[in-house]
Write a protein that holds these residues in place. Structure first.
Motif, PDB file in Angstrom:
ATOM      1  N   GLY A 150       0.827  -1.210   0.000  1.00 50.53           N
ATOM      2  CA  GLY A 150       0.000   0.000   0.000  1.00 50.53           C
ATOM      3  C   GLY A 150       0.860   1.258   0.000  1.00 50.53           C
ATOM      4  O   GLY A 150       0.584   2.221  -0.731  1.00 50.53           O
ATOM      5  N   ILE A 151       1.922   1.240   0.817  1.00 52.36           N
ATOM      6  CA  ILE A 151       2.821   2.402   0.894  1.00 52.36           C
ATOM      7  C   ILE A 151       3.471   2.632  -0.475  1.00 52.36           C
ATOM      8  O   ILE A 151       3.560   3.757  -0.966  1.00 52.36           O
ATOM      9  N   VAL A 152       3.926   1.537  -1.102  1.00 53.59           N
ATOM     10  CA  VAL A 152       4.588   1.652  -2.407  1.00 53.59           C
ATOM     11  C   VAL A 152       3.609   2.177  -3.457  1.00 53.59           C
ATOM     12  O   VAL A 152       3.945   3.069  -4.250  1.00 53.59           O
ATOM     13  N   GLU A 153       2.393   1.638  -3.458  1.00 44.32           N
ATOM     14  CA  GLU A 153       1.406   2.099  -4.448  1.00 44.32           C
ATOM     15  C   GLU A 153       1.122   3.590  -4.262  1.00 44.32           C
ATOM     16  O   GLU A 153       1.041   4.347  -5.230  1.00 44.32           O
ATOM     17  N   SER A 154       1.019   4.015  -3.012  1.00 49.90           N
ATOM     18  CA  SER A 154       0.767   5.424  -2.722  1.00 49.90           C
ATOM     19  C   SER A 154       1.907   6.287  -3.269  1.00 49.90           C
ATOM     20  O   SER A 154       1.673   7.307  -3.926  1.00 49.90           O
ATOM     21  N   ALA A 155       3.147   5.863  -3.025  1.00 50.30           N
ATOM     22  CA  ALA A 155       4.313   6.638  -3.488  1.00 50.30           C
ATOM     23  C   ALA A 155       4.340   6.713  -5.011  1.00 50.30           C
ATOM     24  O   ALA A 155       4.557   7.782  -5.595  1.00 50.30           O
ATOM     25  N   LEU A 156       4.108   5.575  -5.679  1.00 48.02           N
ATOM     26  CA  LEU A 156       4.173   5.563  -7.143  1.00 48.02           C
ATOM     27  C   LEU A 156       3.012   6.334  -7.774  1.00 48.02           C
ATOM     28  O   LEU A 156       3.158   6.914  -8.851  1.00 48.02           O
ATOM     29  N   ASP A 157       1.866   6.365  -7.090  1.00 46.96           N
ATOM     30  CA  ASP A 157       0.738   7.207  -7.559  1.00 46.96           C
ATOM     31  C   ASP A 157       1.171   8.672  -7.598  1.00 46.96           C
ATOM     32  O   ASP A 157       0.912   9.399  -8.540  1.00 46.96           O
ATOM     33  N   LYS A 158       1.821   9.106  -6.500  1.00 46.49           N
ATOM     34  CA  LYS A 158       2.245  10.510  -6.377  1.00 46.49           C
ATOM     35  C   LYS A 158       3.303  10.834  -7.432  1.00 46.49           C
ATOM     36  O   LYS A 158       3.302  11.887  -8.041  1.00 46.49           O
ATOM     37  N   VAL A 159       4.230   9.891  -7.614  1.00 41.31           N
ATOM     38  CA  VAL A 159       5.277  10.074  -8.619  1.00 41.31           C
ATOM     39  C   VAL A 159       4.627  10.199  -9.999  1.00 41.31           C
ATOM     40  O   VAL A 159       5.011  11.041 -10.813  1.00 41.31           O
ATOM     41  N   GLY A 160       3.608   9.375 -10.233  1.00 40.72           N
ATOM     42  CA  GLY A 160       2.884   9.396 -11.510  1.00 40.72           C
ATOM     43  C   GLY A 160       2.260  10.749 -11.793  1.00 40.72           C
ATOM     44  O   GLY A 160       2.277  11.236 -12.936  1.00 40.72           O
ATOM     45  N   ILE A 161       1.732  11.390 -10.760  1.00 42.68           N
ATOM     46  CA  ILE A 161       1.119  12.719 -10.919  1.00 42.68           C
ATOM     47  C   ILE A 161       2.160  13.699 -11.461  1.00 42.68           C
ATOM     48  O   ILE A 161       1.901  14.478 -12.379  1.00 42.68           O
ATOM     49  N   ILE A 162       3.376  13.638 -10.876  1.00 40.92           N
ATOM     50  CA  ILE A 162       4.438  14.580 -11.275  1.00 40.92           C
ATOM     51  C   ILE A 162       4.992  14.213 -12.655  1.00 40.92           C
ATOM     52  O   ILE A 162       5.246  15.085 -13.487  1.00 40.92           O
ATOM     53  N   GLU A 163       5.113  12.922 -12.930  1.00 39.37           N
ATOM     54  CA  GLU A 163       5.585  12.495 -14.259  1.00 39.37           C
ATOM     55  C   GLU A 163       4.606  12.940 -15.348  1.00 39.37           C
ATOM     56  O   GLU A 163       5.020  13.365 -16.432  1.00 39.37           O
ATOM     57  N   ASP A 164       3.311  12.843 -15.046  1.00 39.64           N
ATOM     58  CA  ASP A 164       2.289  13.264 -16.027  1.00 39.64           C
ATOM     59  C   ASP A 164       2.393  14.752 -16.326  1.00 39.64           C
ATOM     60  O   ASP A 164       1.915  15.228 -17.356  1.00 39.64           O
ATOM     61  N   LEU A 165       2.984  15.495 -15.385  1.00 37.13           N
ATOM     62  CA  LEU A 165       3.190  16.937 -15.611  1.00 37.13           C
ATOM     63  C   LEU A 165       4.513  17.184 -16.349  1.00 37.13           C
ATOM     64  O   LEU A 165       4.959  18.318 -16.490  1.00 37.13           O
ATOM     65  N   GLY A 166       5.153  16.083 -16.761  1.00 33.37           N
ATOM     66  CA  GLY A 166       6.350  16.211 -17.585  1.00 33.37           C
ATOM     67  C   GLY A 166       7.639  16.444 -16.804  1.00 33.37           C
ATOM     68  O   GLY A 166       8.577  17.047 -17.307  1.00 33.37           O
ATOM     69  N   TYR A 167       7.690  15.945 -15.561  1.00 33.70           N
ATOM     70  CA  TYR A 167       8.899  16.172 -14.757  1.00 33.70           C
ATOM     71  C   TYR A 167       9.359  14.869 -14.109  1.00 33.70           C
ATOM     72  O   TYR A 167       8.545  14.119 -13.559  1.00 33.70           O
ATOM     73  N   ASP A 168      10.659  14.593 -14.189  1.00 30.89           N
ATOM     74  CA  ASP A 168      11.139  13.345 -13.579  1.00 30.89           C
ATOM     75  C   ASP A 168      12.425  13.541 -12.769  1.00 30.89           C
ATOM     76  O   ASP A 168      13.189  12.614 -12.548  1.00 30.89           O
ATOM     77  N   ASN A 169      12.625  14.786 -12.322  1.00 31.85           N
ATOM     78  CA  ASN A 169      13.793  15.069 -11.468  1.00 31.85           C
ATOM     79  C   ASN A 169      13.341  14.795 -10.026  1.00 31.85           C
ATOM     80  O   ASN A 169      13.061  15.710  -9.261  1.00 31.85           O
ATOM     81  N   LEU A 170      13.259  13.505  -9.698  1.00 33.08           N
ATOM     82  CA  LEU A 170      12.572  13.108  -8.462  1.00 33.08           C
ATOM     83  C   LEU A 170      13.401  12.170  -7.590  1.00 33.08           C
ATOM     84  O   LEU A 170      14.210  11.385  -8.085  1.00 33.08           O
ATOM     85  N   VAL A 171      13.145  12.277  -6.301  1.00 38.71           N
ATOM     86  CA  VAL A 171      13.679  11.341  -5.300  1.00 38.71           C
ATOM     87  C   VAL A 171      12.456  10.851  -4.523  1.00 38.71           C
ATOM     88  O   VAL A 171      11.523  11.616  -4.304  1.00 38.71           O
ATOM     89  N   ILE A 172      12.463   9.583  -4.137  1.00 38.53           N
ATOM     90  CA  ILE A 172      11.301   9.053  -3.395  1.00 38.53           C
ATOM     91  C   ILE A 172      11.718   8.697  -1.976  1.00 38.53           C
ATOM     92  O   ILE A 172      12.804   8.163  -1.750  1.00 38.53           O
ATOM     93  N   SER A 173      10.832   8.980  -1.019  1.00 36.92           N
ATOM     94  CA  SER A 173      11.053   8.430   0.321  1.00 36.92           C
ATOM     95  C   SER A 173       9.750   7.861   0.838  1.00 36.92           C
ATOM     96  O   SER A 173       8.685   8.460   0.698  1.00 36.92           O
ATOM     97  N   ILE A 174       9.855   6.650   1.367  1.00 36.84           N
ATOM     98  CA  ILE A 174       8.684   6.012   1.975  1.00 36.84           C
ATOM     99  C   ILE A 174       9.097   5.656   3.388  1.00 36.84           C
ATOM    100  O   ILE A 174      10.157   5.075   3.601  1.00 36.84           O
ATOM    101  N   LYS A 175       8.287   6.052   4.346  1.00 33.71           N
ATOM    102  CA  LYS A 175       8.702   5.812   5.724  1.00 33.71           C
ATOM    103  C   LYS A 175       7.595   5.182   6.545  1.00 33.71           C
ATOM    104  O   LYS A 175       6.415   5.446   6.330  1.00 33.71           O
ATOM    105  N   SER A 176       8.025   4.346   7.471  1.00 33.46           N
ATOM    106  CA  SER A 176       7.089   3.745   8.410  1.00 33.46           C
ATOM    107  C   SER A 176       7.846   3.541   9.707  1.00 33.46           C
ATOM    108  O   SER A 176       9.049   3.298   9.697  1.00 33.46           O
TER     109      SER A 176
END
Length: 352
Positions: A150-176
């Motif tokens: 669930g955490i991973v899907e949430s992170a990749l959903d958010k990344v997808g939003i930014i990628e759809d805006l044409g940007y991929d200069n991204l770092v991901i952090s998932i924490k629990s």
């Protein structure tokens, strides 16, 4: 190894990902609006070995302070934004080297798009941060609770939003704060993306419990070659986070440098204040830039033998102590001179 395959992302004058060394981060706990206090803390963190610093930017005043803080520090600054997209834009305009947002908290698509537009203009990386504590209701329902998937899907959903805006200069952090769930989530995420990952165990706790949870969590993740920057989250002075992060990386063989202090557990044979001495030695060697092992032993029985594997060591007896090099006793000194003798040897290391 996953780390060699992650995308290179530039943060200020540093680069993470693509097999670059893992960088150590921390976060200030001063009010960002108080430039003087924030700068003083960042300079202490730099001294301890911090390589990227994050500051919260909750107000326009804090965003303006970023500009002043940046003039006085020497490491990249990440602006931490929670809800107000205007703060993200203001922080970037004031020179933040990277911003940390959770697009889910920022609000409407238009607001996220406004942030991405400015990031794109200035080529500022965005760290997409997702926390198990704020996982969307539909994902909790879909996976029957908070889970790694669930955490991973949430992170990749958010990344997808930014990628759809044409940007991929991204770092991901998932924490629990659930260590094993956090480890599992990083394993799943590393298989599904090549963005660099910022790794940490969130809300890990006080210095003692936080260190143990972080060491286990980060150890299990980093040992698999996952992770490009790390933070040890502790409820305490942020300088403690840096010391712990350095030790975790060194213990895993991911970083060289710094003196490693080994000391024996105390036993009934101990005739000196070994606990006090070991702590004093650890503190004393912090500013000595050598890559060696120092042993602090409590008695002359195991001392010399145990110290063989160390480059240099001291072993305490009754009111006196031994200085040992490569397992050989080189001199006997009174107990109260043991620390000074060791420091002298270390400062002149390699000159003999």
């Amino acid at each position: 190894m996953h780390r060699e395959n992650t995308k290179a992302i530039r943060i200020g004058d540093r680069v993470i990902g693509d097999g670059n060394p893992i960088l150590i981060q921390s976060m200030t706990n001063t009010k960002t609006e108080d430039v003087q206090a924030t700068v003083a803390q960042i300079l202490r963190l730099e001294q301890a070995g911090c390589e990227i610093i994050r500051c919260t930017v909750p107000t326009a005043e804090a965003a303006a302070a970023v500009k002043e803080i940046k003039k006085q520090i020497h490491i990249p600054l990440v602006a931490d934004i929670h809800f107000d997209y205007k703060m993200a834009i203001a922080a970037m305009e004031n020179g933040a080297d990277k911003i940390r947002i959770n697009p889910g908290n920022i609000g409407s698509h238009d607001k996220v798009a406004a942030v991405v537009t400015v990031a794109k203009e200035r080529n500022i990386p965005i760290r997409v941060g997702v926390n198990s504590g704020s996982l969307e209701k539909e994902l909790v329902e879909k996976y029957h609770g908070v889970t790694a998937e669930g955490i991973v899907e949430s992170a990749l959903d958010k990344v997808g939003i930014i990628e759809d805006l044409g940007y991929d200069n991204l770092v991901i952090s998932i924490k629990s704060s659930d260590v094993m769930m956090c480890v599992k989530a990083h394993e799943v995420l590393a298989e599904r993306t090549n963005y660099p990952l910022h790794v940490g165990i969130t809300e890990a706790g006080t210095v003692t419990s936080g260190n143990i949870k972080s060491a286990i969590g980060l150890g299990l993740i980093l040992h698999q070659g996952i992770g490009d920057t790390i933070r040890v989250s502790l409820t305490g002075d942020p300088v403690e986070e840096i010391k712990s992060a350095k030790l975790i990386l060194r213990t895993l063989g991911l970083r060289k440098g710094g003196i490693e202090v080994v000391s024996c557990p105390t036993c009934g044979r101990t005739r000196i204040d070994l606990i006090g001495l070991a702590n004093q030695v650890e503190k004393m060697v912090e500013d000595i830039p050598l890559d060696i092992k120092v042993a602090v032993m409590g008695c002359a029985v195991n001392g010399p033998g145990e110290a063989k594997e160390a480059d240099i060591g001291i072993a305490g007896g009754l009111g006196e102590g031994l200085l040992i090099k490569k397992g050989e006793i080189v001199k006997k000194v009174p107990e109260d001179q043991l620390l000074a003798t060791l420091r002298e040897e270390l400062l002149n290391w390699g000159q003999a």
